[in-house]
Structures are given as structure tokens and as C-alpha cells.
Design an enzyme around this catalytic site. Structure first.
Site, PDB file in Angstrom:
ATOM      1  N   LYS A 213       0.937  -1.180  -0.136  1.00 49.30           N
ATOM      2  CA  LYS A 213       0.021   0.069  -0.146  1.00 49.30           C
ATOM      3  C   LYS A 213       0.636   1.256  -0.150  1.00 49.30           C
ATOM      4  O   LYS A 213       0.718   2.222  -0.773  1.00 49.30           O
ATOM      5  CB  LYS A 213      -0.923  -0.017   1.236  1.00 49.30           C
ATOM      6  CG  LYS A 213      -1.670   1.261   1.468  1.00 49.30           C
ATOM      7  CD  LYS A 213      -2.545   1.563   0.358  1.00 49.30           C
ATOM      8  CE  LYS A 213      -3.093   2.912   0.378  1.00 49.30           C
ATOM      9  NZ  LYS A 213      -4.111   3.174  -0.346  1.00 49.30           N
ATOM     10  N   CYS A 267      -3.771  11.082   1.003  1.00 44.62           N
ATOM     11  CA  CYS A 267      -2.793   9.818   0.749  1.00 44.62           C
ATOM     12  C   CYS A 267      -1.573   9.900   0.240  1.00 44.62           C
ATOM     13  O   CYS A 267      -0.625   9.558   0.828  1.00 44.62           O
ATOM     14  CB  CYS A 267      -3.553   8.809  -0.092  1.00 44.62           C
ATOM     15  SG  CYS A 267      -5.625   8.666   0.245  1.00 44.62           S
TER      16      CYS A 267
HETATM   17  N1  SAJ Z   1      -1.574  14.596  -9.162  1.00 42.07           N
HETATM   18  C1  SAJ Z   1      -0.873  15.681  -9.993  1.00 42.07           C
HETATM   19  N2  SAJ Z   1      -0.239  14.992 -11.057  1.00 42.07           N
HETATM   20  C2  SAJ Z   1      -0.707  13.768 -11.573  1.00 42.07           C
HETATM   21  C3  SAJ Z   1      -1.712  12.886 -10.843  1.00 42.07           C
HETATM   22  C4  SAJ Z   1      -1.974  13.726  -9.717  1.00 42.07           C
HETATM   23  O1  SAJ Z   1      -0.344  16.596  -9.672  1.00 42.07           O
HETATM   24  O2  SAJ Z   1      -0.105  13.278 -12.803  1.00 42.07           O
HETATM   25  C5  SAJ Z   1      -1.927  15.277  -7.891  1.00 42.07           C
HETATM   26  C6  SAJ Z   1      -3.578  15.353  -7.867  1.00 42.07           C
HETATM   27  O3  SAJ Z   1      -3.821  16.925  -8.361  1.00 42.07           O
HETATM   28  C7  SAJ Z   1      -3.529  15.354  -6.185  1.00 42.07           C
HETATM   29  C8  SAJ Z   1      -2.714  14.417  -6.005  1.00 42.07           C
HETATM   30  O4  SAJ Z   1      -1.704  14.154  -6.686  1.00 42.07           O
HETATM   31  O5  SAJ Z   1      -3.417  16.690  -5.820  1.00 42.07           O
HETATM   32  C9  SAJ Z   1      -3.178  13.107  -5.513  1.00 42.07           C
HETATM   33  O6  SAJ Z   1      -4.207  12.563  -6.489  1.00 42.07           O
HETATM   34  P1  SAJ Z   1      -4.603  11.297  -7.284  1.00 42.07           P
HETATM   35  O7  SAJ Z   1      -5.505  11.201  -8.251  1.00 42.07           O
HETATM   36  O8  SAJ Z   1      -2.980  10.782  -7.713  1.00 42.07           O
HETATM   37  O9  SAJ Z   1      -4.800  10.485  -6.022  1.00 42.07           O
HETATM   38  P2  SAJ Z   1      -5.450  10.366  -4.705  1.00 42.07           P
HETATM   39  O10 SAJ Z   1      -5.048  10.836  -3.534  1.00 42.07           O
HETATM   40  O11 SAJ Z   1      -7.048  10.551  -4.957  1.00 42.07           O
HETATM   41  O12 SAJ Z   1      -5.892   8.588  -4.647  1.00 42.07           O
HETATM   42  C10 SAJ Z   1      -4.392   7.847  -4.342  1.00 42.07           C
HETATM   43  C11 SAJ Z   1      -4.591   6.594  -5.315  1.00 42.07           C
HETATM   44  N3  SAJ Z   1      -3.424   6.042  -5.298  1.00 42.07           N
HETATM   45  C12 SAJ Z   1      -2.650   5.768  -6.384  1.00 42.07           C
HETATM   46  O13 SAJ Z   1      -3.095   6.076  -7.456  1.00 42.07           O
HETATM   47  C13 SAJ Z   1      -1.247   5.241  -6.252  1.00 42.07           C
HETATM   48  C14 SAJ Z   1      -5.767   5.568  -5.090  1.00 42.07           C
HETATM   49  O14 SAJ Z   1      -5.762   4.481  -5.818  1.00 42.07           O
HETATM   50  C15 SAJ Z   1      -5.612   5.184  -3.534  1.00 42.07           C
HETATM   51  O15 SAJ Z   1      -6.543   4.309  -3.052  1.00 42.07           O
HETATM   52  C16 SAJ Z   1      -5.771   6.605  -2.800  1.00 42.07           C
HETATM   53  O16 SAJ Z   1      -4.570   7.314  -3.043  1.00 42.07           O
HETATM   54  C17 SAJ Z   1      -5.597   6.278  -1.215  1.00 42.07           C
HETATM   55  O17 SAJ Z   1      -6.485   6.205  -0.418  1.00 42.07           O
HETATM   56  O18 SAJ Z   1      -4.360   5.746  -0.899  1.00 42.07           O
END
Ligand code: SAJ
Length: 420
Positions: A213, A267
């Protein structure tokens, strides 16, 4: 074979509530437990206190059928799922107080054959320490393996992995990673998850599952840090980072993620610290990635201040407050940090647009900033700081924003010429 019919879910947040509702819809009897009285009351009445597509209908259905009830304290069950927050403290160290309290709350009601599952993101070794605690406090129960009389208490870790905005679909379809403190615990937990998960239920140990995780989110954080670092390098050489990424990603083995105003949510910006805290001497890339992503927020604030100071009479639209696109979640949101900073400095010149919220968050209200929709902001502002790539902003045509000076942190208003 132990029964798996009655389930108590501790923690009715973004993970616990959808999980409780889904399990209840699959024929199990579920009690949802939360320490917050308003959550117990709201969910108990068939409503929801968070926003997530299709969750309202599902909760309303399972509450009215009686399959899901709520309570302020855990009740005896066959399965206990712990889905409580595991934040970090001000020194970036894991705060496990909610997990400890959840375990404490079930110690007296645990019975032979029970299955205890931890879903909260946790440092390596947490599940084993829960098993140890149960063993110490309930010497009458066999933890992990069947004793002479049979009827063990089984303990396993199964991390949630769902993406906000797609929680119900991903709860059903994503693969799960299941690690018991013994192979018998893993097998029982697998049997339980197979009752409502369509994805594979992959078996491992509790410690490996905990690290899986953390690895997933640290991997994403590190990849976003690469994109954010690249954006700073491009700025220095006056090269369009979105174009560089777009073309580089045409290579079959390259997939650069998107830069942004920093990493938010509860997360990705938090979980890498669980690894860094456990192995500070080894987790060097992960620590640097956290630092790069945090420093990107400061960089955007500096750029925004320079632009606003150059235009002393301009009104400024802060477009987006949430931590990512098309959600209403403000937790650890870099967009919110940036808007707060600019509101504190420039007061009523700042206009806030957030299509996923009904009103201005109270922290911003004290700076006398206006809350408006995107059309009004386009009419009344000369500067736009684009902080979140919401669909509403993507749809704004060039003609409606040509007059603006823009800092586009998400690369959705680039209007690059076609190259092929
Ligand atoms: N972000 C960027 N650039 C990107 C992708 C994301 O700047 O290319 C930023 C987003 O804007 C945001 C942050 O990263 O601020 C996180 O967003 P996210 O969509 O990547 O992830 P979360 O936090 O919504 O969900 C993540 C997911 N983990 C992964 O993709 C490895 C989800 O599957 C998990 O279940 C969740 O964390 C969790 O609960 O741990």
C-alpha cells in the site's frame, strides 16, 4: 468454517462508508460505527455526509432494507473491519491513535472465530502489533492459528486502494492485496473479500501487504515529483513543459505524469512519510520527492505574487480549491493553500471559483474574497490562477479567456498547435 455473515465496520469515512454499504448490499448484516455523532445519525437515517458518485442511492437502499445500521460503539460480529484515519503528526510521523482506539473498542467483544481486518494505511508491523495486543489482552482467545479447542481469532491487513470519485466501481473491480498474520488468517480474509470483490484477491504476508500500500502511493508521489521538477527546469529555459511531456510520452516506454501546484489529498502527500519514518537512511528518493512536491506549491505562490504585483489594479480569479479535479475534497489541498495565501495578502481583489462547493470555505471567508462562478470570474477578472483541472474550466473557450493573464498550473489552457 467460521461464519462471515455479520460485519462491524469501524470508521464511516471515505472508505468505511462505501465498504459498509457495498457489503450490506451483498446480503451481509452490517453495523457501521463512528465516533462522530452526526455521522452515526446521518448514515443511520439513510443519508451520507461525504460526496461520492452513486453512494447516496446505495446507502439509502441498504439502510431502508435494514442491512446497514449505525452505532456509536462496536457490536459483536463475525468480521471487524477497521477503516479509520492514519494521519501524520507535525513531525511527519504516523499517528496511529485512531487505530489503537478502534482495536481497544473491540477487545472485550471479540469471540472465537472472529476475523479482524485492518484497511487503514499503516506502517510496516502494525497488523502484527494488533495481533500481539489481542493476544495479551485476551489470553482466552487463540490469535492466528486454531488452538486445541479450535476457534482462533484471525487478523489480517487488506489496504483500501480506491480512487475518490470512482470508489464504488473500484471497490468491486480492483484487485485486493491480503496479508494475514498467518496463512490461515490470509485464507479466511480472502474468503471474505471474494464475497464482494470481482478483482483478484492476492495473498501475501501482513508486513508485505502494508508495504504494498505504501509503495503504491510513494511511487505515484515520486513520479509526480519528477513531473514537477521537470516543470521548473522548463520554466528556467522558457520551454513549454506540457509540450515536452506530450512529445516525450509518445516514446513507448515513457509515461511522465502531470505537473501541478503540488500534491494534495490525504494519501499521496502523507503515505510516503510512513516509509521514510521507518527507514530514514534508505528512503532518500522518497524524501526528496516529498520536498520537491511541497516546494512546487511555494513556487506557484511566488509566481502568482509577482504577476499580481505587476498589475496593481487587476482582479484575480483563483480557479479551483479542491485537491484534484471534479471532487469536493479540500484535504491537504495545495490549491486551497495558494488561495488562502493570496487572499490573506490581496483581500477582496481575489475572486474564488470552485464549482464543486456550494459556498466559500470559512477559512477564506474572513478575507472578504468573493465566491463566484467561472462566467462571472471571466467577466470581472484580468488575471486567472488556474489551480485545479475541473471539467468546467476545461470547457472555457479561448475567446472567453483571451483577455486574461494566466498562470495555468494544470496545463488545460495551453492551446498548443496541432503537430501532426
Ligand atoms: N496529481 C498531480 N499530477 C498527476 C496526478 C496527480 O499533480 O499526474 C496530484 C493530484 O492533483 C492530487 C494528488 O496528486 O493533488 C493525488 O491525486 P491522485 O488522483 O493521484 O490520487 P488520490 O489521492 O485521489 O488517490 C490515491 C490513489 N493511489 C494511487 O493512484 C497509487 C488511490 O488508488 C488510493 O486508494 C488513494 O490514493 C488512497 O486512499 O491511498
Amino acid at each position: 468454517m467460521p461464519e462471515l455473515k455479520n460485519v462491524t465496520v469501524i470508521g464511516l469515512g471515505y472508505i468505511g462508508l462505501p465498504t459498509a454499504a457495498l457489503i450490506a448490499s451483498r446480503g451481509m448484516q452490517v453495523v457501521g460505527v463512528d465516533t462522530k455523532e452526526h455521522v452515526v445519525r446521518t448514515v443511520g437515517s439513510g443519508a451520507i455526509h461525504i460526496s461520492e458518485p452513486d453512494l447516496d442511492g446505495l446507502v439509502s437502499k441498504v439502510v431502508s432494507s435494514g442491512a446497514l445500521t449505525t452505532s456509536a460503539k462496536p457490536e459483536p460480529a463475525d468480521v471487524f473491519i477497521i477503516a479509520v484515519p492514519t494521519p501524520i503528526d507535525h513531525e511527519n510521523r504516523p499517528d496511529l491513535s485512531h487505530v489503537d482506539a478502534a482495536v481497544e473498542s473491540i477487545l472485550d467483544i471479540l469471540a472465537p472465530d472472529n476475523l479482524v481486518i485492518l484497511e487503514s494505511t499503516s506502517p510496516i508491523g502494525t497488523t502484527e502489533s494488533i495481533a500481539r495486543k489481542i493476544g495479551e489482552r485476551r489470553p482466552d482467545l487463540h490469535v492466528g492459528t486454531n488452538g486445541k479447542e479450535g476457534g482462533a481469532v484471525h487478523v489480517a491487513y487488506c489496504p483500501e486502494r480506491v480512487l475518490p470519485g470512482r470508489i464504488l466501481t473500484e471497490l468491486i473491480n480492483n484487485d485486493r492485496c491480503i496479508g494475514g498474520i498467518t496463512p490461515a488468517c490470509t485464507r479466511l480474509a480472502q474468503r471474505f473479500y471474494k464475497m464482494f470483490v470481482r478483482g483478484a484477491c492476492v495473498a501475501t504476508t501482513a508486513r508485505a501487504a502494508e508495504l504494498v500500500k505504501l509503495t503504491e502511493n510513494a511511487f505515484r508521489d515520486t513520479n509526480i515529483a519528477f513531473a514537477n521538477e521537470l516543470s521548473l527546469i522548463c520554466d528556467r529555459f522558457d520551454i513549454n513543459v506540457w509540450e515536452v511531456i506530450d512529445i516525450a510520452n509518445r516514446h513507448p516506454r515513457v509515461n511522465v505524469l502531470r505537473p501541478g501546484p503540488g500534491v494534495g489529498g490525504h494519501c499521496i502527500a502523507v503515505d510516503p512519510w510512513f516509509i521514510i519514518d521507518s527507514a530514514p537512511d534508505l528512503a532518500r528518493v522518497m524524501r526528496t520527492s516529498r520536498e520537491v512536491n511541497n516546494s512546487k506549491t511555494k513556487k506557484i505562490i511566488e509566481c502568482a505574487e509577482a504577476l499580481i504585483d505587476d498589475h496593481p489594479y487587476a482582479n484575480v480569479a483563483c480557479c479551483g480549491l479542491t485537491f484534484k479535479a471534479n471532487v469536493d475534497d479540500l484535504r491537504e489541498s495545495p490549491a486551497m493553500d495558494i488561495a488562502l495565501h493570496l487572499a490573506a495578502k490581496y483581500g477582496p481583489r481575489i475572486k474564488v471559483v470552485e464549482p464543486n462547493l456550494r459556498q466559500l470555505p470559512s477559512q477564506l471567508a474572513e478575507y472578504r474574497v468573493d465566491f463566484m462562478d467561472i462566467d462571472e470570474a471571466l467577466r470581472s477578472c484580468e488575471i486567472a490562477i488556474l489551480l485545479v483541472d475541473h471539467d468546467e474550466f476545461k470547457m472555457v473557450p479561448l475567446a472567453d479567456r483571451r483577455h486574461l493573464d494566466v498562470i495555468d498550473t494544470r496545463g488545460i489552457w495551453q492551446d498548443m498547435p496541432a503537430r501532426t
